[in-house]
Design a protein around this motif. Structure first.
Motif, PDB file in Angstrom:
ATOM      1  N   ARG A  26       0.833  -1.199   0.000  1.00 40.30           N
ATOM      2  CA  ARG A  26       0.000   0.000   0.000  1.00 40.30           C
ATOM      3  C   ARG A  26       0.872   1.254   0.000  1.00 40.30           C
ATOM      4  N   GLN A  27       1.909   1.259   0.829  1.00 40.96           N
ATOM      5  CA  GLN A  27       2.794   2.419   0.897  1.00 40.96           C
ATOM      6  C   GLN A  27       3.558   2.614  -0.407  1.00 40.96           C
ATOM      7  N   SER A  28       4.047   1.526  -0.981  1.00 40.84           N
ATOM      8  CA  SER A  28       4.804   1.660  -2.222  1.00 40.84           C
ATOM      9  C   SER A  28       3.893   2.108  -3.364  1.00 40.84           C
ATOM     10  N   ARG A  29       2.648   1.652  -3.358  1.00 39.64           N
ATOM     11  CA  ARG A  29       1.693   2.077  -4.390  1.00 39.64           C
ATOM     12  C   ARG A  29       1.392   3.560  -4.238  1.00 39.64           C
ATOM     13  N   ALA A  30       1.256   4.030  -3.019  1.00 39.84           N
ATOM     14  CA  ALA A  30       1.006   5.450  -2.775  1.00 39.84           C
ATOM     15  C   ALA A  30       2.186   6.286  -3.266  1.00 39.84           C
ATOM     16  N   GLU A  31       3.401   5.812  -3.051  1.00 39.34           N
ATOM     17  CA  GLU A  31       4.579   6.531  -3.522  1.00 39.34           C
ATOM     18  C   GLU A  31       4.619   6.584  -5.039  1.00 39.34           C
ATOM     19  N   VAL A  32       4.237   5.491  -5.689  1.00 36.82           N
ATOM     20  CA  VAL A  32       4.210   5.459  -7.156  1.00 36.82           C
ATOM     21  C   VAL A  32       3.175   6.443  -7.678  1.00 36.82           C
ATOM     22  N   LEU A  33       2.008   6.487  -7.046  1.00 36.37           N
ATOM     23  CA  LEU A  33       0.956   7.391  -7.492  1.00 36.37           C
ATOM     24  C   LEU A  33       1.359   8.853  -7.340  1.00 36.37           C
ATOM     25  N   LYS A  34       2.144   9.163  -6.320  1.00 36.25           N
ATOM     26  CA  LYS A  34       2.569  10.550  -6.125  1.00 36.25           C
ATOM     27  C   LYS A  34       3.404  11.044  -7.295  1.00 36.25           C
ATOM     28  N   ASP A  35       4.114  10.158  -7.952  1.00 39.26           N
ATOM     29  CA  ASP A  35       4.929  10.529  -9.101  1.00 39.26           C
ATOM     30  C   ASP A  35       4.148  10.452 -10.406  1.00 39.26           C
ATOM     31  N   THR A  36       2.863  10.124 -10.323  1.00 46.85           N
ATOM     32  CA  THR A  36       2.030   9.994 -11.504  1.00 46.85           C
ATOM     33  C   THR A  36       1.580  11.375 -11.976  1.00 46.85           C
ATOM     34  N   TRP A  37       1.484  11.514 -13.276  1.00 48.24           N
ATOM     35  CA  TRP A  37       0.972  12.738 -13.889  1.00 48.24           C
ATOM     36  C   TRP A  37      -0.452  12.491 -14.357  1.00 48.24           C
ATOM     37  N   ILE A  38      -1.335  13.468 -14.134  1.00 46.08           N
ATOM     38  CA  ILE A  38      -2.708  13.347 -14.612  1.00 46.08           C
ATOM     39  C   ILE A  38      -3.054  14.590 -15.429  1.00 46.08           C
ATOM     40  N   ASP A  39      -4.056  14.461 -16.284  1.00 48.48           N
ATOM     41  CA  ASP A  39      -4.403  15.572 -17.167  1.00 48.48           C
ATOM     42  C   ASP A  39      -5.504  16.453 -16.568  1.00 48.48           C
ATOM     43  N   ASN A  40      -5.885  17.485 -17.335  1.00 46.66           N
ATOM     44  CA  ASN A  40      -6.887  18.450 -16.884  1.00 46.66           C
ATOM     45  C   ASN A  40      -8.157  17.777 -16.389  1.00 46.66           C
ATOM     46  N   GLN A  41      -8.687  16.856 -17.186  1.00 43.80           N
ATOM     47  CA  GLN A  41      -9.970  16.243 -16.860  1.00 43.80           C
ATOM     48  C   GLN A  41      -9.914  15.529 -15.514  1.00 43.80           C
ATOM     49  N   ASP A  42      -8.832  14.822 -15.272  1.00 46.07           N
ATOM     50  CA  ASP A  42      -8.693  14.120 -13.986  1.00 46.07           C
ATOM     51  C   ASP A  42      -8.632  15.104 -12.816  1.00 46.07           C
ATOM     52  N   VAL A  43      -7.934  16.217 -13.012  1.00 42.17           N
ATOM     53  CA  VAL A  43      -7.836  17.224 -11.945  1.00 42.17           C
ATOM     54  C   VAL A  43      -9.205  17.849 -11.686  1.00 42.17           C
ATOM     55  N   LEU A  44      -9.916  18.174 -12.759  1.00 45.80           N
ATOM     56  CA  LEU A  44     -11.246  18.769 -12.621  1.00 45.80           C
ATOM     57  C   LEU A  44     -12.173  17.852 -11.839  1.00 45.80           C
TER      58      LEU A  44
END
Length: 98
Positions: A26-44
């Motif tokens: 779970r912790q390693s997955r959270a760290e991977v997600l923090k380095d993930t890039w998302i686009d406008n639609q996902d942020v909105l």
């Protein structure tokens, strides 16, 4: 009877080991997600804001971004930091009490 107790103890240890492994994953997955890039639609969708508000965040330097061929991308870690920086708990009082 001793065999059953030994079996229960062994199972208990196995469960503890599994819980520890799950937490590491779970912790390693959270760290991977923090380095993930998302686009406008996902942020909105994530922040439940309008396109104009997101544009204001970019213009005012509130939310860092990257732009490639007219498309904007944001780091998940930066979005989490924005939320954390603006966290407000109305029950919290500065004098140390609630």
């Amino acid at each position: 009877m001793t065999e059953i107790i030994d079996l229960i103890l062994a199972l208990s240890q196995d469960i503890k080991d599994l819980k520890a492994r799950i937490e590491l994953l779970r912790q390693s997955r959270a760290e991977v997600l923090k380095d993930t890039w998302i686009d406008n639609q996902d942020v909105l969708q994530t922040l439940r804001i309008s396109k104009r508000t997101l544009q204001t965040f970019r213009t005012n330097g509130i939310l860092p971004y990257s732009k490639i061929k007219g498309k904007f991308y944001y780091k998940v870690a930066d979005i989490e930091q924005l939320l954390q920086d603006n966290y407000y708990n109305h029950n919290f009082k500065y004098n140390g009490g609630k």
